[in-house]
Structures are given as structure tokens and as C-alpha cells.
Design an enzyme around this catalytic site. Structure first.
Site, mmCIF file in Angstrom:
data_model
loop_
_atom_site.group_PDB
_atom_site.id
_atom_site.type_symbol
_atom_site.label_atom_id
_atom_site.label_comp_id
_atom_site.label_asym_id
_atom_site.label_seq_id
_atom_site.Cartn_x
_atom_site.Cartn_y
_atom_site.Cartn_z
ATOM 1 N N ILE A 292 -5.568 11.532 8.172
ATOM 2 C CA ILE A 292 -4.252 12.050 7.777
ATOM 3 C C ILE A 292 -4.322 12.313 6.269
ATOM 4 O O ILE A 292 -4.839 11.474 5.523
ATOM 5 C CB ILE A 292 -3.143 11.009 8.078
ATOM 6 C CG1 ILE A 292 -3.065 10.749 9.596
ATOM 7 C CG2 ILE A 292 -1.790 11.474 7.542
ATOM 8 C CD1 ILE A 292 -2.146 9.613 9.997
ATOM 9 N N ARG A 293 -3.793 13.465 5.848
ATOM 10 C CA ARG A 293 -3.903 13.820 4.430
ATOM 11 C C ARG A 293 -3.040 12.904 3.558
ATOM 12 O O ARG A 293 -1.822 12.990 3.572
ATOM 13 C CB ARG A 293 -3.477 15.272 4.226
ATOM 14 C CG ARG A 293 -4.437 16.040 3.359
ATOM 15 C CD ARG A 293 -4.054 17.478 3.206
ATOM 16 N NE ARG A 293 -4.983 18.394 3.843
ATOM 17 C CZ ARG A 293 -6.231 18.581 3.466
ATOM 18 N NH1 ARG A 293 -6.728 17.899 2.446
ATOM 19 N NH2 ARG A 293 -7.002 19.437 4.105
ATOM 20 N N THR A 294 -3.678 12.000 2.819
ATOM 21 C CA THR A 294 -2.982 11.108 1.875
ATOM 22 C C THR A 294 -3.774 11.127 0.565
ATOM 23 O O THR A 294 -4.849 11.726 0.484
ATOM 24 C CB THR A 294 -2.951 9.658 2.396
ATOM 25 O OG1 THR A 294 -4.303 9.208 2.526
ATOM 26 C CG2 THR A 294 -2.242 9.536 3.726
ATOM 27 N N LEU A 295 -3.228 10.388 -0.417
ATOM 28 C CA LEU A 295 -3.915 10.307 -1.716
ATOM 29 C C LEU A 295 -5.343 9.756 -1.564
ATOM 30 O O LEU A 295 -6.309 10.345 -2.035
ATOM 31 C CB LEU A 295 -3.092 9.384 -2.618
ATOM 32 C CG LEU A 295 -3.232 9.533 -4.117
ATOM 33 C CD1 LEU A 295 -2.866 10.953 -4.528
ATOM 34 C CD2 LEU A 295 -2.308 8.525 -4.813
ATOM 35 N N GLY B 269 0.767 -1.246 0.000
ATOM 36 C CA GLY B 269 0.000 0.000 0.000
ATOM 37 C C GLY B 269 0.794 1.289 0.000
ATOM 38 O O GLY B 269 0.226 2.348 0.257
ATOM 39 N N TYR C 187 -18.065 9.078 4.656
ATOM 40 C CA TYR C 187 -17.205 7.885 4.658
ATOM 41 C C TYR C 187 -17.977 6.675 4.100
ATOM 42 O O TYR C 187 -17.409 5.775 3.497
ATOM 43 C CB TYR C 187 -16.673 7.626 6.066
ATOM 44 C CG TYR C 187 -15.407 6.800 6.089
ATOM 45 C CD1 TYR C 187 -14.241 7.242 5.471
ATOM 46 C CD2 TYR C 187 -15.374 5.567 6.741
ATOM 47 C CE1 TYR C 187 -13.084 6.476 5.495
ATOM 48 C CE2 TYR C 187 -14.219 4.801 6.771
ATOM 49 C CZ TYR C 187 -13.082 5.262 6.149
ATOM 50 O OH TYR C 187 -11.937 4.502 6.180
ATOM 51 N N SER D 243 1.851 8.147 2.259
ATOM 52 C CA SER D 243 1.094 6.928 2.566
ATOM 53 C C SER D 243 1.344 6.454 3.994
ATOM 54 O O SER D 243 2.488 6.460 4.469
ATOM 55 C CB SER D 243 1.508 5.791 1.626
ATOM 56 O OG SER D 243 1.196 6.092 0.295
ATOM 57 N N VAL E 116 -4.231 -6.555 -5.374
ATOM 58 C CA VAL E 116 -4.833 -7.564 -4.495
ATOM 59 C C VAL E 116 -6.134 -8.156 -5.042
ATOM 60 O O VAL E 116 -6.640 -9.130 -4.498
ATOM 61 C CB VAL E 116 -5.070 -7.025 -3.059
ATOM 62 C CG1 VAL E 116 -3.753 -6.790 -2.341
ATOM 63 C CG2 VAL E 116 -5.937 -5.776 -3.064
ATOM 64 N N LYS F 125 -14.681 -1.113 6.424
ATOM 65 C CA LYS F 125 -13.757 -1.138 7.568
ATOM 66 C C LYS F 125 -14.335 -1.986 8.704
ATOM 67 O O LYS F 125 -13.583 -2.628 9.448
ATOM 68 C CB LYS F 125 -13.456 0.281 8.055
ATOM 69 C CG LYS F 125 -12.607 1.113 7.097
ATOM 70 C CD LYS F 125 -11.239 0.516 6.844
ATOM 71 C CE LYS F 125 -10.307 1.478 6.134
ATOM 72 N NZ LYS F 125 -9.102 0.802 5.607
ATOM 73 N N ILE G 43 -4.211 -0.926 2.509
ATOM 74 C CA ILE G 43 -4.841 -0.829 1.188
ATOM 75 C C ILE G 43 -6.331 -0.570 1.349
ATOM 76 O O ILE G 43 -6.987 -1.201 2.186
ATOM 77 C CB ILE G 43 -4.638 -2.164 0.440
ATOM 78 C CG1 ILE G 43 -3.195 -2.260 -0.045
ATOM 79 C CG2 ILE G 43 -5.611 -2.315 -0.710
ATOM 80 C CD1 ILE G 43 -2.884 -3.603 -0.650
#
Ligand code: NAP
Length: 264
Positions: free
Chosen positions: A200-203, A21, A164, A27, A73, A171, A100
Site C-alpha cells: 500500500i502506498r505509504t511514506l 506508527g 525488500y 499510514s 521505540v 519481518k 512501525i
């Protein structure tokens, strides 16, 4: 912003792990990789598609002795091939970090009841079922090594978080999978746990509508009055992979500045 934890002793020297991931430096998988590599673990990095190969190769150069390999995956032949290669290269595995998730952008806004069947299935296949698929593939490599498997979850599994949507349901399935997998593999001395990270700021996070509002809310309301970092998630991953958590399995640990305890 918190101070970085003091440098850790190399408690994972001679151990091997696979990280699924990493897309870029932001990330959460990379935060985990850094903590494990700093503690001496040799790592294999998998990437979902050729588009990510160059970026993952470049990051892997920062982790001595690491290898990179493709693994979408959703493709069982790629999963099989990836773990065969890891077996050939490393001879076995002590840890696996599954970081992931995927849902269509249009499913991460509006009403949950508008989720399409295809979008629901895709989110679950990539974000929840994949943990079971890669655990099965990793098992022969973890036999007799007291392995540890860590996945990444979010509070949306337990509570309703606006936008979400289908990812919250996925999840919840992921966290239930952690419990069932832990019961399955515990007799082989293999542990399975989840980290429920604060936003958290990610892609991937950028796909959730109004993500910035979530960050603001945490900074205002969480007991620690701030957001968390990928490094803090990585250090908890190090704890869950390393010997200090040897009595813990089947659980979800929150790394969210305490936000999950708040009622209002
Ligand atoms: P990220 O950097 O975008 O990482 C997500 C990774 O999943 C990417 O490398 C992505 O590859 C990969 N992926 C998607 N579909 C895949 C597939 N079919 N096969 C293999 N890999 C695939 O975002 P992140 O925020 O670090 O996410 C990592 C994990 O942390 C996720 O489980 C996420 O739900 C969880 N998490 C994140 C937050 C947060 O706020 N950031 C909070 C709690 C939990 P592509 O880029 O090619 O799609």
C-alpha cells in the site's frame, strides 16, 4: 477498489487502545485507528519525533477522547514514560497496534548480501525488537482485561521479494516474535497476532525501490485482481482486537487480495 464495509456497531465502547506508527493519513496505523475509533475505542497515539507531532495531533482530533504522546521505540526511557502516561490517563489498555518499521533506503535495493551490520541491526531494532519492548511495557496495563496486540508484517517475511531485503529478515523475526509473545502472554488471556498486508502506498513504502512495480504485479496476479487499502487492513485489525477473534492468537492473517496463495 472495494466497497467500504458496512458501518460497524460500537463493539469497543469503553475500551482503550494505543496506536504506534501514525505518520500521516496514508499510514496503515491510521487505517487501524479509524476502524477502532469508529467501533468506539478511545485511543492514545504515539509519534516517533517532534517532526510528526503536529500531524498526529491533527489526526487525533478526529478520534474523540484521544491523546497523543512521544515514543521513539529505540529509546527505552521514552517507551517507559509513554506507557506510564497512558496508564495515568486511561487506567489500563485493551489493545495495542504496533505499526512501525524502519530500514535505511540504501538497504532496500540491490543485493541483500550488501546489507551493512549497522543497517541490519537498526532494521531489526525498530521493526522487530520494538514489538517485544512495547509488549513488556504494555503488559501491566493489560492485566485482567483480555487485551489484544496486533502488529503489521509483509509477505517478504516468507518469500523473497526483490528489494525488500533486510526488511524481509526483520519481518520474519517479527512474525516469530508474535508466536513467542503469544505463548508468553496467553496464560494472562492476552492475544498477539500479525496482519500481513499487501503493498500500500505509504511514506515507508516509498523507500522500497520499484514499489510501483509491486503494486502492478499484485493487481495483475492476485486472486481478487486488485490491491488492498489501509481501510481493509484497519477492518482486519478491528476483528483481531475485538471479541470475534477471541480464539485466535500467535497467527499471521494475510490481507493481500489473496496474492500469497499464488505459485506463479
Ligand atoms: P508509515 O506511514 O511510514 O508508518 C511507519 C511508522 O513507523 C512511521 O510513523 C514512522 O515514523 C514509524 N517509526 C519509524 N521509526 C520509528 C521509531 N524509532 N520509533 C517509533 N516509530 C517509528 O508506513 P506504513 O506503511 O503505514 O507502515 C506501518 C507498518 O506496516 C510497518 O510495520 C510496515 O512495515 C507495515 N507494512 C506496510 C506495508 C505497505 O505496503 N505500506 C505492507 C505490509 C506491512 P517516522 O515517519 O518518523 O519514521
Amino acid at each position: 477498489m472495494s466497497e467500504p464495509a458496512p458501518s460497524v456497531p460500537r463493539i469497543l465502547e469503553g475500551k482503550t487502545g494505543v496506536i504506534l506508527g501514525v505518520a500521516n493519513k496514508r499510514s496503515l496505523a491510521w487505517g487501524c485507528a479509524r476502524s477502532l475509533a469508529d467501533a468506539g475505542m478511545k485511543l492514545a497515539f504515539t509519534y516517533a519525533n517532534e517532526r510528526l507531532k503536529a500531524a498526529v495531533d491533527k489526526l487525533a482530533e478526529e478520534c474523540p477522547g484521544s491523546i497523543t504522546l512521544p515514543c521513539d521505540v529505540t529509546q527505552s526511557d521514552e517507551v517507559k514514560a509513554a506507557f506510564e502516561t497512558i496508564g495515568n490517563e486511561f487506567g489500563g489498555l485493551d489493545a495495542m497496534v504496533h505499526a512501525i518499521a524502519f530500514a535505511r533506503r540504501e538497504e532496500l535495493q540491490g543485493n541483500f548480501f550488501d546489507t551493512s551490520k549497522e543497517g541490519y541491526m537498526l532494521a531489526h531494532e525498530v521493526s522487530a525488537y520494538s514489538l517485544t519492548a512495547v509488549t513488556r511495557a504494555a503488559l501491566p496495563l493489560m492485566e485482567g482485561r483480555e487485551g489484544s496486540i496486533v502488529t503489521l508484517s509483509y509477505l517478504g517475511a516468507d518469500r523473497v521479494v526483490p528489494n525488500y531485503n533486510v526488511m524481509g529478515i526483520a519481518k520474519a523475526a517479527l512474525e516469530a516474535s508474535v508466536r513467542y509473545l503469544a505463548a508468553d502472554v496467553g496464560p494472562r488471556s492476552i492475544r498477539v497476532n500479525a496482519i500481513s498486508a499487501g503493498p500500500i502506498r505509504t511514506l515507508s513504502a516509498s523507500g522500497v525501490k520499484d514499489f510501483g512495480t509491486m503494486l502492478d504485479r499484485i493487481a495483475e496476479k492476485a486472486p481478487l485482481r486488485r490491491n488492498v487499502t489501509a481501510e481493509e487492513v484497519g477492518d482486519t485489525c478491528l476483528f483481531l482486537v475485538g471479541p470475534h477473534s477471541r480464539g485466535i492468537t500467535g497467527t499471521t492473517i494475510f490481507v493481500d487480495a489473496g496474492y500469497h496463495v499464488m505459485g506463479l
